[in-house]
Design a protein around this motif. Structure first.
Motif, PDB file in Angstrom:
ATOM      1  N   ASN A 219      -4.564   1.543  13.087  1.00 25.23           N
ATOM      2  CA  ASN A 219      -3.920   2.181  11.944  1.00 25.23           C
ATOM      3  C   ASN A 219      -2.604   1.503  11.549  1.00 25.23           C
ATOM      4  O   ASN A 219      -1.913   1.979  10.652  1.00 25.23           O
ATOM      5  CB  ASN A 219      -3.669   3.659  12.244  1.00 25.23           C
ATOM      6  CG  ASN A 219      -4.953   4.452  12.283  1.00 25.23           C
ATOM      7  OD1 ASN A 219      -5.824   4.260  11.451  1.00 25.23           O
ATOM      8  ND2 ASN A 219      -5.084   5.338  13.253  1.00 25.23           N
TER       9      ASN A 219
ATOM     10  N   ILE B   8      -5.025  -1.872  -0.594  1.00 25.87           N
ATOM     11  CA  ILE B   8      -5.281  -2.373   0.760  1.00 25.87           C
ATOM     12  C   ILE B   8      -6.557  -1.732   1.277  1.00 25.87           C
ATOM     13  O   ILE B   8      -6.755  -0.523   1.159  1.00 25.87           O
ATOM     14  CB  ILE B   8      -4.102  -2.053   1.704  1.00 25.87           C
ATOM     15  CG1 ILE B   8      -2.844  -2.787   1.229  1.00 25.87           C
ATOM     16  CG2 ILE B   8      -4.431  -2.443   3.136  1.00 25.87           C
ATOM     17  CD1 ILE B   8      -1.617  -2.456   2.037  1.00 25.87           C
TER      18      ILE B   8
ATOM     19  N   CYS C 187       1.037  -5.002   4.708  1.00 23.21           N
ATOM     20  CA  CYS C 187       0.699  -5.444   3.361  1.00 23.21           C
ATOM     21  C   CYS C 187       0.840  -6.967   3.285  1.00 23.21           C
ATOM     22  O   CYS C 187       1.886  -7.528   3.621  1.00 23.21           O
ATOM     23  CB  CYS C 187       1.613  -4.770   2.342  1.00 23.21           C
ATOM     24  SG  CYS C 187       1.336  -5.318   0.650  1.00 23.21           S
TER      25      CYS C 187
ATOM     26  N   TRP D 260      -1.626   3.853   8.286  1.00 23.59           N
ATOM     27  CA  TRP D 260      -2.727   4.129   7.373  1.00 23.59           C
ATOM     28  C   TRP D 260      -2.936   5.628   7.161  1.00 23.59           C
ATOM     29  O   TRP D 260      -3.348   6.071   6.096  1.00 23.59           O
ATOM     30  CB  TRP D 260      -4.000   3.494   7.919  1.00 23.59           C
ATOM     31  CG  TRP D 260      -5.240   3.805   7.149  1.00 23.59           C
ATOM     32  CD1 TRP D 260      -6.140   4.800   7.387  1.00 23.59           C
ATOM     33  CD2 TRP D 260      -5.716   3.101   5.989  1.00 23.59           C
ATOM     34  NE1 TRP D 260      -7.151   4.768   6.464  1.00 23.59           N
ATOM     35  CE2 TRP D 260      -6.913   3.736   5.591  1.00 23.59           C
ATOM     36  CE3 TRP D 260      -5.251   2.009   5.260  1.00 23.59           C
ATOM     37  CZ2 TRP D 260      -7.650   3.305   4.505  1.00 23.59           C
ATOM     38  CZ3 TRP D 260      -5.996   1.583   4.170  1.00 23.59           C
ATOM     39  CH2 TRP D 260      -7.176   2.232   3.792  1.00 23.59           C
TER      40      TRP D 260
ATOM     41  N   LYS E 281      -8.972  -1.083   4.627  1.00 20.53           N
ATOM     42  CA  LYS E 281      -8.944  -1.050   6.090  1.00 20.53           C
ATOM     43  C   LYS E 281     -10.215  -1.678   6.624  1.00 20.53           C
ATOM     44  O   LYS E 281     -11.316  -1.240   6.302  1.00 20.53           O
ATOM     45  CB  LYS E 281      -8.817   0.389   6.597  1.00 20.53           C
ATOM     46  CG  LYS E 281      -8.652   0.500   8.097  1.00 20.53           C
ATOM     47  CD  LYS E 281      -8.497   1.944   8.531  1.00 20.53           C
ATOM     48  CE  LYS E 281      -8.256   2.029  10.030  1.00 20.53           C
ATOM     49  NZ  LYS E 281      -8.178   3.405  10.513  1.00 20.53           N
TER      50      LYS E 281
ATOM     51  N   CYS F 134      -0.308   0.278  -0.971  1.00 15.93           N
ATOM     52  CA  CYS F 134       0.934   0.055  -0.234  1.00 15.93           C
ATOM     53  C   CYS F 134       2.019   0.898  -0.887  1.00 15.93           C
ATOM     54  O   CYS F 134       2.208   0.849  -2.115  1.00 15.93           O
ATOM     55  CB  CYS F 134       1.319  -1.427  -0.282  1.00 15.93           C
ATOM     56  SG  CYS F 134       2.975  -1.772   0.361  1.00 15.93           S
TER      57      CYS F 134
ATOM     58  N   MET G  85      -0.887  -0.959   9.550  1.00 21.23           N
ATOM     59  CA  MET G  85      -1.177  -1.756   8.359  1.00 21.23           C
ATOM     60  C   MET G  85       0.012  -2.649   8.009  1.00 21.23           C
ATOM     61  O   MET G  85       1.165  -2.217   8.108  1.00 21.23           O
ATOM     62  CB  MET G  85      -1.478  -0.847   7.164  1.00 21.23           C
ATOM     63  CG  MET G  85      -2.711   0.021   7.324  1.00 21.23           C
ATOM     64  SD  MET G  85      -4.237  -0.932   7.273  1.00 21.23           S
ATOM     65  CE  MET G  85      -4.803  -0.678   8.950  1.00 21.23           C
TER      66      MET G  85
END
Length: 493
Positions: free
Chosen positions: A294, A287, A298, A307, A289, A280, A296
Motif C-alpha cells: 500500500n 495511479i 507517484c 493507497w 495499483k 495522487c 504508493m
C-alpha cells in the motif's frame, strides 16, 4: 477451545489419522483460536456408518440393515432414534418403512405358480423374482431396472421404496447389492456416503474443487458465536467448518453472513469503491495499483502516500499511524436524518474500503508467488545459497497472504463492534499487524541486490517472524474475547 470427541470416534481412529495434518496431538500446544478436527476419506466415512449402525442394532436388538434404515430416517441422530424407539417401536418402524420379520426376508427365488409381474406383466413359469418383507413381488429384471434408475438417474439412495404403489417399505443395502451391477452399487454407496456427511453436523465436505475429503469437527452450531472453527483439509484448503466459507478468522459466522449480505446489497457502492485507480493527492495524476503493497509513490511528483487512506506514508510507520480507525467524532455533527445517513455511509465505506483493499492485495500477493520463483532462482545464481536455503522467500509470501486474509476479516468484525475500550485494544492489535504486513510486503517487492543477499534474508526472516507473532497476538486476544463474551456488537445476533 475444547469440545469433546464422541466415544464412537475411537472406532475409526488409526495411526495414519493421528499423523494427519488435521489432528492435533499433545506435542502441539493449541492456541485459543484453534479447534480439534480430523480429515476423513471415503473408507473412514463408511466405517463410521457401519459402526454406528452396528451399535444401534445391538441396543435395539434388530439387524444392522434395519438399524441403518432407521438411522437414515432420523438423519443419523442416534440419540433421538433410540429415545423415540423406546417410546413406541411399532410407530417408528412403520414411519421409517421397516418390517423386522425375518421369516419373510427378501431373497431371489423362482416365482410361485400363477405369478405375474405387475411391471412387465411377464408370467413365465420359473421366472426369478424378489419381494421385500411387504410381500410385493416383482420379477428380478424389473426390480434391477427400477433400482438402477433410482440410483443412476434420480441419484436416490437414502430411502428407495418398494416399487409397489403406496408401499413405504425401504429397500435395504444388502438387497441393492444383490440385484444391481457392481458399478451401480458403487454409485449407490457413494450416494449413501454423501447423504451421511450431509446429515451429520460434525462433518463437512472440503470446498476445494474435486476434493473428496471430509473434515470432522465437534464444535456444535450453538458455539459458533464464541468460536470460529477454522480447519484445514489434507489437500491444503483452509476453510470455516461452521459455515463452509473461506477462513474468516477472527470474525464469527453470523457477522460474516451479515457483512456479505450488506456488501451485496450495496453493490453500486462496492463497484465504486473497488475501482483500480486513484489520483495522487498532490499532483492529481492517475495511479494504478499493481502490487499488494500500500506504499504508493507517484512517478510524476514522487509524493509518497498510503493507497488506503491517501495520507502521507511517513506517518504509517510511527505512533501517528491511524489508518485502521474510523473517526467517530464526525457523528457528533450528524444531527438530521440526511447527515446521519451520510455518516453511516462514510463509516461503512471506511471499513469496506480496507476490507476490499486487503482482499485485492491478497490476490496480488498470491501472484507474487510467480515473481518470487524468479527471485529465488536469481538468488541461487548470484549467491552460494541452495534451493532449500532460499525457501524463506516462499514462506514469507505465504505468511503475507495469510495475514492479508486475516486483516480483511478484521474489518468486517470491527464494523459491527460497539465502540468501547475492548474495541480500542482490538484496533491496536489490528494496527500493529497491518504495519508489520506493509513492511514485509514492501520488502518482498524490492528488487534483489546481489551484494546484500545475506542481509536481505535476515531482514525477511525477522519481518516474517514478527508478522506471524502479531497475527497470533490478534487472533489469541480476539478468541479469548469471544470465549469471555467481551465483545459487544451493534447488531442483535
Amino acid at each position: 477451545m475444547d469440545f469433546g470427541v464422541d466415544d464412537d470416534d475411537e472406532v475409526y481412529t488409526s495411526e495414519a489419522d493421528e499423523a494427519d495434518v488435521g489432528t492435533f496431538t499433545a506435542e502441539k500446544t493449541r492456541s485459543d483460536y484453534e479447534v480439534d478436527f480430523r480429515v476423513l476419506d471415503a473408507h473412514d466415512i463408511r466405517t463410521m456408518q457401519h459402526d454406528r449402525a452396528r451399535q444401534v442394532a445391538d441396543i435395539l436388538g434388530i439387524s444392522t440393515e434395519h438399524s441403518a434404515i432407521l438411522l437414515r430416517y432420523f438423519k443419523w441422530n442416534k440419540e433421538e432414534l433410540i429415545e423415540r424407539y423406546m417410546d413406541g417401536p411399532e410407530t417408528v418402524l412403520q414411519k421409517a418403512g421397516v418390517i423386522t420379520d425375518d421369516s419373510t426376508a427378501p431373497r431371489v427365488m423362482p416365482a410361485p405358480a400363477g405369478f405375474c409381474c405387475d411391471i412387465c406383466c411377464d408370467d413365465e413359469p420359473g421366472l426369478e423374482s424378489l419381494a421385500l418383507r411387504c410381500a410385493h413381488r416383482f420379477c428380478r429384471s424389473c426390480y434391477e431396472d427400477y433400482l438402477r434408475k433410482k440410483v443412476v438417474n434420480d441419484g436416490e439412495s437414502r430411502r428407495i421404496q418398494c416399487p409397489a404403489t403406496h408401499c413405504s417399505v425401504i429397500v435395504d443395502e444388502r438387497t441393492v447389492e444383490r440385484l444391481v451391477p457392481a458399478a451401480v452399487y458403487t454409485r449407490y454407496q457413494m450416494l449413501l456416503t454423501r447423504t451421511f456427511v450431509d446429515d451429520s453436523p460434525q462433518l463437512r465436505w472440503c470446498p476445494a474443487p474435486s476434493c473428496e475429503y471430509v473434515v470432522k469437527c465437534d464444535v456444535p452450531q450453538a458455539a459458533l458465536r464464541t468460536v470460529v472453527p477454522t480447519v484445514q483439509c489434507r489437500c491444503g484448503t483452509t476453510f470455516c467448518h461452521g459455515c463452509g466459507l473461506e477462513d474468516h478468522l477472527p470474525c464469527i459466522c453470523e457477522l460474516v453472513k451479515l457483512w456479505l449480505r450488506k456488501c451485496a446489497d450495496d453493490s453500486e457502492t462496492s463497484n465504486w469503491i473497488q475501482a483500480n485507480t486513484k489520483e495522487c493527492i498532490k499532483c492529481h495524476s492517475t495511479i494504478e495499483k499493481n502490487g499488494g503493497c500500500n506504499h504508493m509513490t507517484c512517478r510524476k511528483c514522487h509524493h509518497e502516500f498510503c493507497w488506503v487512506c491517501l495520507g502521507p506514508w511517513s506517518e504509517h510507520g510511527t505512533n501517528w499511524y491511524n489508518c485502521n480507525r474510523f473517526d467517530e467524532s464526525s457523528s457528533k455533527d450528524a444531527r438530521d436524518s440526511q447527515a446521519r445517513s451520510r455518516q453511516q455511509l462514510e463509516r461503512y465505506l471506511h471499513y469496506y474500503n480496507r476490507y476490499a483493499n486487503h482482499d485485492q492485495s491478497a490476490r496480488l500477493d498470491k501472484e507474487l508467488h510467480t515473481r518470487t520463483e524468479k527471485k529465488m532462482e536469481e538468488m541461487q545464481r548470484t549467491s552460494s545459497l541452495s534451493w532449500i536455503e532460499v525457501q524463506f522467500l516462499r514462506v514469507a509470501v505465504d505468511k503475507l497472504y495469510e495475514c492479508r486474509m486475516t486483516l480483511k476479516w478484521t474489518y468486517a468484525f470491527a464494523y459491527y463492534l460497539t465502540r468501547d475500550n475492548q474495541t480500542a485494544l482490538f484496533e491496536d492489535n489490528q494496527r500493529d499487524l497491518e504495519m508489520a504486513v506493509e513492511a514485509l510486503s514492501e520488502l518482498l517487492e524490492k528488487p534483489i541486490d546481489p551484494t546484500h543477499i545475506k542481509e536481505l534474508k535476515q531482514d525477511v526472516l525477522n519481518k516474517t517472524s514478527y508478522v506471524a507473532k502479531r497475527r497470533e497476538t490478534l487472533l489469541e486476544d480476539t478468541a479469548r474475547g469471544l470465549m469471555e463474551e467481551r465483545w459487544k456488537y451493534q447488531v442483535t445476533l
